[in-house]
Design an enzyme around this catalytic site. Structure first.
Site, short mmCIF file in Angstrom:
data_model
loop_
_atom_site.label_atom_id
_atom_site.label_comp_id
_atom_site.label_asym_id
_atom_site.label_seq_id
_atom_site.Cartn_x
_atom_site.Cartn_y
_atom_site.Cartn_z
N TYR A 104 0.85 -1.19 0.00
CA TYR A 104 0.00 0.00 0.00
C TYR A 104 0.89 1.24 0.00
O TYR A 104 1.94 1.23 -0.63
CB TYR A 104 -1.01 -0.08 1.16
CG TYR A 104 -2.17 0.84 0.88
CD1 TYR A 104 -2.96 0.66 -0.25
CD2 TYR A 104 -2.45 1.92 1.71
CE1 TYR A 104 -3.98 1.55 -0.56
CE2 TYR A 104 -3.48 2.80 1.42
CZ TYR A 104 -4.24 2.61 0.27
OH TYR A 104 -5.23 3.49 -0.03
N ARG A 157 -8.67 11.18 -7.80
CA ARG A 157 -7.72 11.82 -6.87
C ARG A 157 -6.99 10.71 -6.12
O ARG A 157 -7.29 10.43 -4.96
CB ARG A 157 -8.47 12.77 -5.92
CG ARG A 157 -7.59 13.80 -5.27
CD ARG A 157 -7.55 13.70 -3.77
NE ARG A 157 -7.08 12.42 -3.31
CZ ARG A 157 -7.30 11.90 -2.12
NH1 ARG A 157 -8.03 12.54 -1.26
NH2 ARG A 157 -6.83 10.71 -1.75
N LYS A 175 -5.88 -1.70 -0.75
CA LYS A 175 -6.65 -1.43 0.46
C LYS A 175 -7.35 -2.69 0.95
O LYS A 175 -7.35 -3.00 2.14
CB LYS A 175 -7.68 -0.35 0.13
CG LYS A 175 -8.07 0.43 1.31
CD LYS A 175 -8.02 1.90 1.05
CE LYS A 175 -8.00 2.61 2.36
NZ LYS A 175 -7.92 4.04 2.25
N GLU A 246 -13.44 5.52 -2.34
CA GLU A 246 -12.01 5.78 -2.13
C GLU A 246 -11.43 6.64 -3.24
O GLU A 246 -11.61 6.34 -4.42
CB GLU A 246 -11.29 4.42 -2.11
CG GLU A 246 -9.81 4.48 -1.92
CD GLU A 246 -9.42 4.83 -0.49
OE1 GLU A 246 -10.22 4.61 0.44
OE2 GLU A 246 -8.31 5.34 -0.31
N ASP A 247 -10.74 7.70 -2.84
CA ASP A 247 -9.97 8.52 -3.78
C ASP A 247 -10.79 9.08 -4.94
O ASP A 247 -10.34 9.10 -6.10
CB ASP A 247 -8.72 7.75 -4.28
CG ASP A 247 -7.63 7.73 -3.21
OD1 ASP A 247 -7.85 8.29 -2.12
OD2 ASP A 247 -6.56 7.16 -3.46
N ASP A 269 -13.44 6.39 3.13
CA ASP A 269 -12.28 6.33 4.02
C ASP A 269 -11.46 7.62 3.99
O ASP A 269 -10.90 8.02 5.01
CB ASP A 269 -11.39 5.14 3.65
CG ASP A 269 -10.28 4.98 4.67
OD1 ASP A 269 -10.61 4.82 5.86
OD2 ASP A 269 -9.10 5.06 4.30
N ASP A 270 -11.39 8.29 2.84
CA ASP A 270 -10.61 9.54 2.78
C ASP A 270 -11.20 10.59 3.70
O ASP A 270 -10.48 11.42 4.26
CB ASP A 270 -10.63 10.13 1.35
CG ASP A 270 -10.14 9.12 0.35
OD1 ASP A 270 -9.07 8.56 0.56
OD2 ASP A 270 -10.87 8.86 -0.63
N ASN A 409 0.01 12.54 1.55
CA ASN A 409 0.69 11.38 0.98
C ASN A 409 0.91 11.64 -0.51
O ASN A 409 0.19 12.44 -1.10
CB ASN A 409 -0.20 10.13 1.12
CG ASN A 409 -0.32 9.69 2.55
OD1 ASN A 409 0.64 9.68 3.29
ND2 ASN A 409 -1.54 9.32 2.94
P1 NAD Z 1 -8.34 17.43 -1.76
O1 NAD Z 1 -7.88 17.63 -3.16
O2 NAD Z 1 -9.78 17.22 -1.49
O3 NAD Z 1 -7.89 18.72 -0.90
C1 NAD Z 1 -6.66 19.37 -1.00
C2 NAD Z 1 -6.81 20.73 -0.37
O4 NAD Z 1 -5.51 21.36 -0.33
C3 NAD Z 1 -7.72 21.69 -1.13
O5 NAD Z 1 -8.51 22.41 -0.23
C4 NAD Z 1 -6.75 22.66 -1.81
O6 NAD Z 1 -7.29 23.96 -2.00
C5 NAD Z 1 -5.65 22.70 -0.77
N1 NAD Z 1 -4.40 23.17 -1.35
C6 NAD Z 1 -3.78 22.72 -2.46
N2 NAD Z 1 -2.68 23.46 -2.71
C7 NAD Z 1 -2.62 24.38 -1.73
C8 NAD Z 1 -1.73 25.43 -1.45
N3 NAD Z 1 -0.67 25.70 -2.24
N4 NAD Z 1 -1.95 26.19 -0.36
C9 NAD Z 1 -3.01 25.93 0.43
N5 NAD Z 1 -3.89 24.96 0.22
C10 NAD Z 1 -3.70 24.20 -0.86
O7 NAD Z 1 -7.50 16.24 -1.17
P2 NAD Z 1 -7.81 15.41 0.17
O8 NAD Z 1 -8.61 14.22 -0.12
O9 NAD Z 1 -8.34 16.35 1.20
O10 NAD Z 1 -6.34 14.90 0.53
C11 NAD Z 1 -5.32 15.82 0.80
C12 NAD Z 1 -4.06 15.07 1.20
O11 NAD Z 1 -4.30 14.35 2.39
C13 NAD Z 1 -3.57 14.03 0.17
O12 NAD Z 1 -2.16 14.12 0.04
C14 NAD Z 1 -3.89 12.73 0.79
O13 NAD Z 1 -2.96 11.73 0.45
C15 NAD Z 1 -3.78 13.07 2.25
N6 NAD Z 1 -4.51 12.12 3.06
C16 NAD Z 1 -3.83 11.50 4.05
C17 NAD Z 1 -4.43 10.56 4.81
C18 NAD Z 1 -3.67 9.90 5.91
O14 NAD Z 1 -2.49 9.94 5.90
N7 NAD Z 1 -4.27 9.28 6.86
C19 NAD Z 1 -5.75 10.23 4.56
C20 NAD Z 1 -6.45 10.89 3.53
C21 NAD Z 1 -5.82 11.84 2.80
#
Ligand code: NAD
Length: 552
Positions: A104, A157, A175, A246-247, A269-270, A409
């Site tokens: 993963y 995504r 997953k 997911e994603d 899950d996200d 991530n």
């Molecule tokens: P998303 O695309 O829904 O949201 C991203 C957000 O970041 C948006 O609001 C965007 O406007 C903002 N953003 C982007 N560039 C920016 C910048 N330069 N300045 C300020 N804000 C900015 O994505 P998501 O589903 O919310 O996921 C975001 C991240 O979180 C991903 O990298 C994902 O891998 C990570 N994530 C981690 C876990 C975990 O580790 N447990 C779980 C889920 C998601």
């Protein structure tokens, strides 16, 4: 005329010889006993040597050891899953902390980017929008008739990597492997699905080895109707199934969850898993910093599905502690590309509105820290290095123990590294990240960074839902899961800064979480089975064990 249903799918128990060797769930490879070889027509199809599972694992470890590139290890393990499922899970479950990053995140990110190039044998189901009207029929092509868990993506995504089209299939596959390896959900009840609605990724569209529809993504009513057809077809074909979304891009993920969460058994899950794992980290972190959840102020960098999902679940915990919904949400601030979310902004989506509080505009994150004085910052932006020295120092100026969670991530997108957080905070950061980081030596201390990996939540949630045949998935179940994770962090974990239980014990951790969630499912009258007298024994009795079954 009487209608008869003829099941044309051969049952695995009817297979013989070559077909058994090519059935990943039946295959034992070199471990078939002499009696099985005689009875099942396997003599000569295998070398004479009969091996124990331990010897088989020894060979696998040796072969893996020769591979220096993680993607090659991923490909090797994926082939093992195709060839001998029991052995695959035996290997994964022998050392989950070692294998999780290979099957993963982070390796799966690269695997998805190169999916069309590294493909060996397709797994799971591909539902293409070109097949509208046939989804129920296609679901019936799946060889198992009792599917309890689907992980589905539309590939838009993938992790922090964006639109990868059908290459996103690596995510549902990986997953679901963790549902089994980390919480014992039996693999025959799981099904990875990718919805192919096209891709807007130009590189993929011009890649001769891309495997999906070569068209731009379908949007709007047509997309919504396709999702509806999919969800309803699952209810029809697999009525006991939970769907894990997911994603998906956030502008689809949030409305899809809102639309279906009260109608069918599903979760995202996200949004919800991430939220629960972050809540678990904060709850354990508070044992280091002191104070209650409702005393905290959170500032998120990123306001997408993960950010708003975490903010909402943190608010729910504060509400449980006695705050009103308004008071709780007022303690969560979010910041995105255009600066601080505040009530005069006109560009916000519906799901962001609850966190747009009255405030003057701020477009600088360090200025937002100085002004709002958060006790915790959570990075969910996909922007590498966004938590720079100025950010960490600003947090350290206003907090004795600043909580710093760069959650994006894969590793290359993390808002900061563990090393940076400990160095710039003078060793005071309470740290957890989305991707794994190695222990960090700072001064006389060695810190063990926790990984806020959803793997603490979703496999256990899956096990609880599977065991209880839950009808719905609620936020309360996720809060229960978060608390059950946090309560398993020991004092010796906290002493080295670790705010999640060690991943090496994930199965044990997950079964405790599954038991607590199952209790909540029964208490909420959402179970589809009668409550057993001993819930823990009941759950343990359903855990998948990667052991070869006797075939004669
Ligand atoms: P998303 O695309 O829904 O949201 C991203 C957000 O970041 C948006 O609001 C965007 O406007 C903002 N953003 C982007 N560039 C920016 C910048 N330069 N300045 C300020 N804000 C900015 O994505 P998501 O589903 O919310 O996921 C975001 C991240 O979180 C991903 O990298 C994902 O891998 C990570 N994530 C981690 C876990 C975990 O580790 N447990 C779980 C889920 C998601």
């Amino acid at each position: 005329m009487l209608e008869t249903t003829i099941d044309i799918k051969p049952s695995p128990s009817e297979l013989r010889g070559f077909d058994i060797l090519h059935h990943p769930r039946m295959n034992k490879s070199t471990a078939f006993t002499a009696a099985e070889r005689d009875a099942l027509g396997l003599v000569g199809l295998l070398p004479e040597g009969i091996e124990s599972e331990e010897t088989q694992i020894q060979r696998i470890m040796q072969q893996l050891g020769h591979k220096t590139i993680d993607l090659d290890k991923y490909i090797y393990l994926s082939a093992l899953q195709d060839n001998d499922e029991t052995l695959y899970y035996k290997v994964l479950m022998s050392d989950p902390a070692l294998f999780m990053p290979l099957v993963y995140t982070p390796t799966v990110g690269e695997a998805c980017q190169k999916f069309g190039h590294i493909l060996r044998r397709p797994k799971g189901l591909y539902l293409s929008i070109a097949r509208r009207g046939q989804i129920e029929e296609i679901l019936r092509n799946w060889p198992e008739q009792d599917v309890r868990f689907i992980v589905v993506t539309d590939g838009e995504r993938i992790l922090g990597l964006g639109d990868l089209g059908v290459n996103g299939m690596g995510i549902p596959i990986g997953k679901l492997a963790l549902y089994t390896a980390c919480a014992g959900v039996p693999p025959q009840f799981t099904l990875p699905i990718t919805l192919d609605v096209g891709t807007n990724n130009e590189t993929l569209l011009t890649d001769p080895l891309y495997l999906g529809l070569r068209q731009p993504r379908v949007r709007g009513d047509e997309y919504d109707a396709f999702i509806e057809e999919f969800v309803m077809a699952v209810q029809e074909v697999f009525p006991k199934c939970c769907i894990q979304f997911e994603d998906f891009a956030n502008f689809h993920a949030v409305p899809i969850l809102e639309h279906y969460r009260d109608r069918v058994c599903c979760f995202n899950d996200d949004i919800q898993g991430t939220a629960a794992v972050a809540v678990a980290g904060i709850l354990a972190g508070l044992r280091l910093t002191g104070g209650k959840m409702s005393d905290q102020t959170f500032l998120f960098f990123g306001a997408g599905s993960a950010g708003t999902g975490i903010a909402e679940l943190l608010s729910q915990v504060m509400i449980q502690e006695g705050l009103s919904a308004e008071q709780a949400r007022a303690r969560c601030w979010l910041f995105n590309r255009k600066g601080l979310l505040q009530s005069s902004r006109t560009d916000l989506a519906d799901f962001q509105q609850p966190f747009a509080h009255p405030h003057a505009p701020i477009d600088d994150f360090v200025a937002a820290i100085a002004d709002l004085k958060p006790t915790a910052i959570i990075g969910v932006s996909t922007v590498a290095k966004a938590f720079n020295q100025a950010v960490i120092e600003a947090m350290t100026r206003i907090n004795p123990w600043p909580i710093i969670f760069p959650y994006s991530n894969p590793t290359s997108h993390s808002e900061c590294t563990a090393q940076e957080a400990y160095k710039w905070s003078g060793g005071r950061a309470v740290f957890a990240s989305g991707s794994p980081f190695a222990p960090v030596k700072y001064g006389n201390q060695t810190f063990v960074p926790g990984q806020g990996n959803n793997v603490y939540i979703f496999p256990a949630m899956g096990m609880a839902i599977y065991a209880t045949q839950a009808k719905r998935v609620t936020d309360e179940m996720f809060i229960t899961a978060a608390k059950a994770v946090a309560e398993q962090v020991t004092q010796s974990d906290l002493d080295v800064g670790l705010i999640y239980p060690p991943q090496s014990e994930i199965l044990k951790t997950s079964l405790h979480v599954a038991q607590k969630v199952a209790e909540n499912i029964f208490d909420s009258n959402l179970a589809g089975v009668t409550k057993p007298t001993d819930l823990r024994t009941f759950i343990e009795s359903q855990v998948y064990k990667p052991e070869y079954k006797s075939l004669v």
